[in-house]
Design an enzyme around this catalytic site. Structure first.
Site, PDB file in Angstrom:
ATOM      1  N   GLU A 183      -2.876   5.155  -6.202  1.00 33.85           N
ATOM      2  CA  GLU A 183      -2.923   3.938  -7.015  1.00 33.85           C
ATOM      3  C   GLU A 183      -2.571   4.278  -8.459  1.00 33.85           C
ATOM      4  O   GLU A 183      -3.133   5.218  -9.034  1.00 33.85           O
ATOM      5  CB  GLU A 183      -4.331   3.322  -6.982  1.00 33.85           C
ATOM      6  CG  GLU A 183      -4.741   2.722  -5.652  1.00 33.85           C
ATOM      7  CD  GLU A 183      -4.283   1.270  -5.475  1.00 33.85           C
ATOM      8  OE1 GLU A 183      -3.600   0.740  -6.378  1.00 33.85           O
ATOM      9  OE2 GLU A 183      -4.615   0.695  -4.424  1.00 33.85           O
TER      10      GLU A 183
ATOM     11  N   ASP B   4       3.542  -4.503  -4.185  1.00 30.10           N
ATOM     12  CA  ASP B   4       3.325  -3.408  -5.123  1.00 30.10           C
ATOM     13  C   ASP B   4       3.897  -2.110  -4.584  1.00 30.10           C
ATOM     14  O   ASP B   4       3.983  -1.948  -3.360  1.00 30.10           O
ATOM     15  CB  ASP B   4       1.824  -3.242  -5.446  1.00 30.10           C
ATOM     16  CG  ASP B   4       0.991  -2.777  -4.257  1.00 30.10           C
ATOM     17  OD1 ASP B   4       1.052  -3.422  -3.193  1.00 30.10           O
ATOM     18  OD2 ASP B   4       0.287  -1.754  -4.380  1.00 30.10           O
TER      19      ASP B   4
ATOM     20  N   HIS C 273       3.792   0.311  -1.243  1.00 33.61           N
ATOM     21  CA  HIS C 273       2.957  -0.498  -0.367  1.00 33.61           C
ATOM     22  C   HIS C 273       3.750  -1.674   0.202  1.00 33.61           C
ATOM     23  O   HIS C 273       3.631  -2.020   1.377  1.00 33.61           O
ATOM     24  CB  HIS C 273       1.738  -1.011  -1.156  1.00 33.61           C
ATOM     25  CG  HIS C 273       0.611  -1.476  -0.288  1.00 33.61           C
ATOM     26  ND1 HIS C 273      -0.540  -2.028  -0.806  1.00 33.61           N
ATOM     27  CD2 HIS C 273       0.457  -1.489   1.061  1.00 33.61           C
ATOM     28  CE1 HIS C 273      -1.348  -2.350   0.183  1.00 33.61           C
ATOM     29  NE2 HIS C 273      -0.770  -2.043   1.326  1.00 33.61           N
TER      30      HIS C 273
END
Ligand SMILES: [Zn+2]
Length: 251
Positions: free
Chosen positions: A116, A164, A154
């Protein structure tokens, strides 16, 4: 006395025999004899999936990814200033990709390391953050020997649900460092009968929702084109080029 010794030996022999009787493992409906081999190790990831957090601050993103109630996590979280946090052991299955698909794989969480990047989705990714990502990817690539084509977003693996990392993510910079595929012009001409949808499927996309697959491809490979629902001639040529790159990489 001799009989006592013989009795003891018989008793010990019985213990040894009973210790050798294989244990039975029951996984699902099949009972299997447990005959362990010493030749094994933890499974290795074969993909890296990149995300943006959609959060304003690292503290907020961290609180979501570590909350006992959120049901989401990732192996790593990288802040805007390049701070790298590890939240889940790489040998474990983090919950970052959800329902996902790529090239026949239907459980990307089991096959991947999730990273992330703290980012709202509407802001550029600072260079220092990308530099920290590149250093982490190099380390992961060395340890897991992940193919260049298997560094994905993703949205690539969940096109009908996710978008994203955003169109501001610097995929060309990653590809130049060996993470993910990228084609620069001039592109080779795709054959007249090149079927774009089959091409997207051959590249890896889930094409059950064709518009979503096209939008995910455009988000990744033509981020400046606002017409996300259309594969124009340049997109066709890019896809054909990427398929050729992928075949070359596999050889
Ligand atoms: Zn995501």
């Amino acid at each position: 006395m001799r009989w006592r010794v013989r009795g003891l030996l018989v008793m010990l022999g019985g213990l040894v025999v009973s210790a050798c009787v294989p244990l039975t493992q029951r996984l699902g409906n099949v009972a299997a004899e447990w005959q362990p081999s010493p030749h094994f190790e933890a499974r290795r990831a074969n993909y890296v999936i990149l995300h943006h957090t959609s959060n304003d601050t690292l503290v907020h993103a961290l609180s979501v990814l570590t909350s006992p109630f959120s049901g989401v996590s990732s192996h790593y979280l990288i802040g805007r200033e390049g701070r790298v946090l590890q939240l889940v052991d790489e040998r474990q299955r983090a919950w970052h990709a959800g329902a996902s698909y790529w090239g026949g794989q239907t459980d990307m969480n089991s096959a991947s390391i999730g990273i992330e990047l703290d980012n709202t989705g509407a802001e550029p990714f600072p260079s220092v953050q990308i530099e920290a990502l590149l250093a982490l990817l190099a380390d992961i690539q060395t340890r897991h020997r992940i193919p260049q084509a298997n560094f994905l977003g993703h949205a690539d693996v969940a096109p009908a649900r996710k978008s994203d990392p955003s169109a501001l993510f610097p995929w060309p910079r990653l590809a130049a460092a060996g993470f993910g595929l990228w084609c620069e012009p001039p592109y080779p001409d795709a054959p007249d009968d090149f079927d774009v949808l089959l091409g997207l499927a051959a590249f890896g996309y889930d094409i059950r929702h064709p518009e979503a697959a096209v939008a995910a491809f455009k988000l990744h490979f033509s981020p400046d084109d606002a017409k996300r629902g259309e594969m124009n001639a340049t997109d066709r040529a890019k896809l054909y080029c990427l398929l050729q790159q992928r075949i070359t990489e596999q050889q």
